[in-house]
Design a protein around this motif. Structure first.
Motif, PDB file in Angstrom:
ATOM      1  N   TRP A  79      -2.196   8.269   0.285  1.00  0.00           N
ATOM      2  CA  TRP A  79      -1.293   9.251   0.896  1.00  0.00           C
ATOM      3  C   TRP A  79      -0.018   8.605   1.366  1.00  0.00           C
ATOM      4  O   TRP A  79       1.040   9.215   1.323  1.00  0.00           O
ATOM      5  CB  TRP A  79      -2.013   9.973   2.035  1.00  0.00           C
ATOM      6  CG  TRP A  79      -3.360  10.406   1.582  1.00  0.00           C
ATOM      7  CD1 TRP A  79      -4.570  10.066   2.113  1.00  0.00           C
ATOM      8  CD2 TRP A  79      -3.661  11.214   0.434  1.00  0.00           C
ATOM      9  NE1 TRP A  79      -5.580  10.613   1.371  1.00  0.00           N
ATOM     10  CE2 TRP A  79      -5.071  11.320   0.351  1.00  0.00           C
ATOM     11  CE3 TRP A  79      -2.877  11.860  -0.537  1.00  0.00           C
ATOM     12  CZ2 TRP A  79      -5.707  12.037  -0.665  1.00  0.00           C
ATOM     13  CZ3 TRP A  79      -3.515  12.571  -1.545  1.00  0.00           C
ATOM     14  CH2 TRP A  79      -4.906  12.656  -1.588  1.00  0.00           C
ATOM     15  N   LEU A  80      -0.128   7.318   1.805  1.00  0.00           N
ATOM     16  CA  LEU A  80       1.085   6.594   2.187  1.00  0.00           C
ATOM     17  C   LEU A  80       2.014   6.480   0.987  1.00  0.00           C
ATOM     18  O   LEU A  80       3.209   6.776   1.076  1.00  0.00           O
ATOM     19  CB  LEU A  80       0.703   5.190   2.655  1.00  0.00           C
ATOM     20  CG  LEU A  80       0.559   4.988   4.161  1.00  0.00           C
ATOM     21  CD1 LEU A  80       0.124   3.558   4.447  1.00  0.00           C
ATOM     22  CD2 LEU A  80       1.889   5.283   4.827  1.00  0.00           C
ATOM     23  N   SER A 122      -8.089   3.863  -0.676  1.00  0.00           N
ATOM     24  CA  SER A 122      -8.296   4.507   0.615  1.00  0.00           C
ATOM     25  C   SER A 122      -7.054   5.249   1.085  1.00  0.00           C
ATOM     26  O   SER A 122      -7.156   6.307   1.659  1.00  0.00           O
ATOM     27  CB  SER A 122      -8.713   3.462   1.649  1.00  0.00           C
ATOM     28  OG  SER A 122      -7.888   2.323   1.526  1.00  0.00           O
ATOM     29  N   HIS A 123      -5.878   4.679   0.831  1.00  0.00           N
ATOM     30  CA  HIS A 123      -4.676   5.287   1.394  1.00  0.00           C
ATOM     31  C   HIS A 123      -3.652   5.631   0.332  1.00  0.00           C
ATOM     32  O   HIS A 123      -2.541   5.111   0.356  1.00  0.00           O
ATOM     33  CB  HIS A 123      -4.048   4.351   2.426  1.00  0.00           C
ATOM     34  CG  HIS A 123      -4.933   4.112   3.590  1.00  0.00           C
ATOM     35  ND1 HIS A 123      -5.341   5.107   4.436  1.00  0.00           N
ATOM     36  CD2 HIS A 123      -5.518   2.984   4.037  1.00  0.00           C
ATOM     37  CE1 HIS A 123      -6.123   4.606   5.364  1.00  0.00           C
ATOM     38  NE2 HIS A 123      -6.259   3.310   5.134  1.00  0.00           N
ATOM     39  N   ALA A 149       0.825  -1.204   0.000  1.00  0.00           N
ATOM     40  CA  ALA A 149       0.000   0.000   0.000  1.00  0.00           C
ATOM     41  C   ALA A 149       0.862   1.258   0.000  1.00  0.00           C
ATOM     42  O   ALA A 149       0.420   2.307  -0.451  1.00  0.00           O
ATOM     43  CB  ALA A 149      -0.919  -0.006   1.211  1.00  0.00           C
ATOM     44  N   ALA A 150       2.086   1.148   0.517  1.00  0.00           N
ATOM     45  CA  ALA A 150       2.941   2.321   0.596  1.00  0.00           C
ATOM     46  C   ALA A 150       3.914   2.407  -0.570  1.00  0.00           C
ATOM     47  O   ALA A 150       4.785   3.266  -0.585  1.00  0.00           O
ATOM     48  CB  ALA A 150       3.726   2.310   1.905  1.00  0.00           C
TER      49      ALA A 150
END
Lengths: 260, 66
Positions: free
Chosen positions: A231-232, A228-229, A207-208
């Protein structure tokens, strides 16, 4: 700071003299505009292509405006990346070969300033070109299909621009590490491809990974919930870009000319 | 699709103009360059015959660094 601005001005002038400031945005605009248009006329194009038996019925569901925008981003993810990598690949290695690097670094300038001026000029070029292409795609999608909400478009633009800038930074790094510009472009594109593929195969575990960025950008148009993420991944990309600058500056310090 | 010819033109004309601008700049740059990497007539043919990418190829590979 004023020294840095002089360096930035030099990079800007180089981009004007090599016509990069002209052709890179034009190519982005062309591809951004062509994707919605070809999608819209696809049934006509197929019907006129021939080789179809008489009376064949082609029914292609007209995609939604959001799908068209996502498809356009995909296009920028291949051709756009290629154009960026090819236009950035010689940034440091060509100047090192021609001796410009050595001449510039004779002046009291830090290696980091030299690299970061190049990096900033590259980023400006990417932002301008991609803004042109994205606006063209947005405009044609609105004209031929339907308008797309500008909020999600803006987020998608920023996420995807970050991805383009990330790959551009990688190209700059390999341009500082390697002798040949072509090898630098190939390495950067290879890493970008690996990141994007692994991120789409293991979306949870990675995810990152910056490779999530293009996916997250298209997801802005489809359903924002699945991304959802982002931003990571965005933070990771920014961190890697900072590290890339430091490593590139170190590489220039270690080997400012080919002979040394 | 139910579009009149003039509507088609308004859609396609800007794209054609941008492509024309790209091709013409590449041709001018090629003509004014003192030297290109490889023969000039070859680059002129590439710019004219290879759609969109001809001009891009010339800008990336055809120009000699001054």
């Amino acid at each position: 700071m004023s020294r840095w601005l002089v360096l930035f001005g030099k990079e800007w002038m180089e981009m004007t003299r090599s016509y990069k400031l002209l052709w890179v945005p034009l190519v982005f605009i062309l591809f951004g505009a062509m994707q919605p248009v070809t999608t819209y006329f696809l049934p006509d194009i197929l019907a006129n292509a021939g080789n179809l038996p008489e009376g064949a019925v082609i029914s292609i569901p007209l995609p939604t405006a959001e799908e068209v925008m996502a498809k356009t981003l995909e296009q920028f993810g291949t051709i756009g990346l290629l154009v960026i990598a090819l236009s950035v690949m010689g940034a440091i290695s060509a100047e090192r070969t021609s001796g410009v690097t050595a001449i510039v670094l004779v002046k009291p300038i830090s290696h980091l300033a030299y690299v970061s001026a190049k990096w900033a000029a590259m980023l400006a070029l990417i932002l301008i070109a991609f803004a042109g292409g994205f606006c063209a795609a947005w405009y044609y999608t609105a004209a031929l299909f339907q308008g797309v909400a500008w909020q999600s478009s803006l987020i998608a633009y920023l996420l995807f621009a970050l991805w383009l800038g990330f790959v551009g930074s990688l190209t700059l790094l390999f341009s500082a590490l390697l002798r040949s510009g072509a090898a630098a472009a190939a390495c950067a594109l290879g890493i970008a491809a690996v990141l994007a593929v692994t991120a789409s195969v293991f979306p949870k575990a990675l995810a990152a990974s910056p490779g999530m960025l293009p996916k997250a950008a298209s997801a802005q148009f489809m359903d924002a919930a699945s991304a959802s993420h982002p931003w990571l991944a965005a933070a990771a990309a920014l961190l890697v870009m900072a590290a890339v600058l430091a490593i590139a500056a170190w590489a220039v310090r270690r080997r400012p000319t080919l002979e040394a | 699709m139910e579009l009149t010819t003039s509507q088609m033109m308004t859609i396609l004309l800007p794209i054609a103009l941008i492509q024309l601008a790209l091709t013409i700049t590449a041709l001018i740059v090629c003509a004014r360059a003192e030297e290109t990497r490889g023969p000039k007539w070859m680059w002129v043919l590439i710019i004219l015959l290879v759609n969109i990418f001809g001009a891009v190829l010339f800008f990336i590979f055809g120009r000699k660094q001054a």
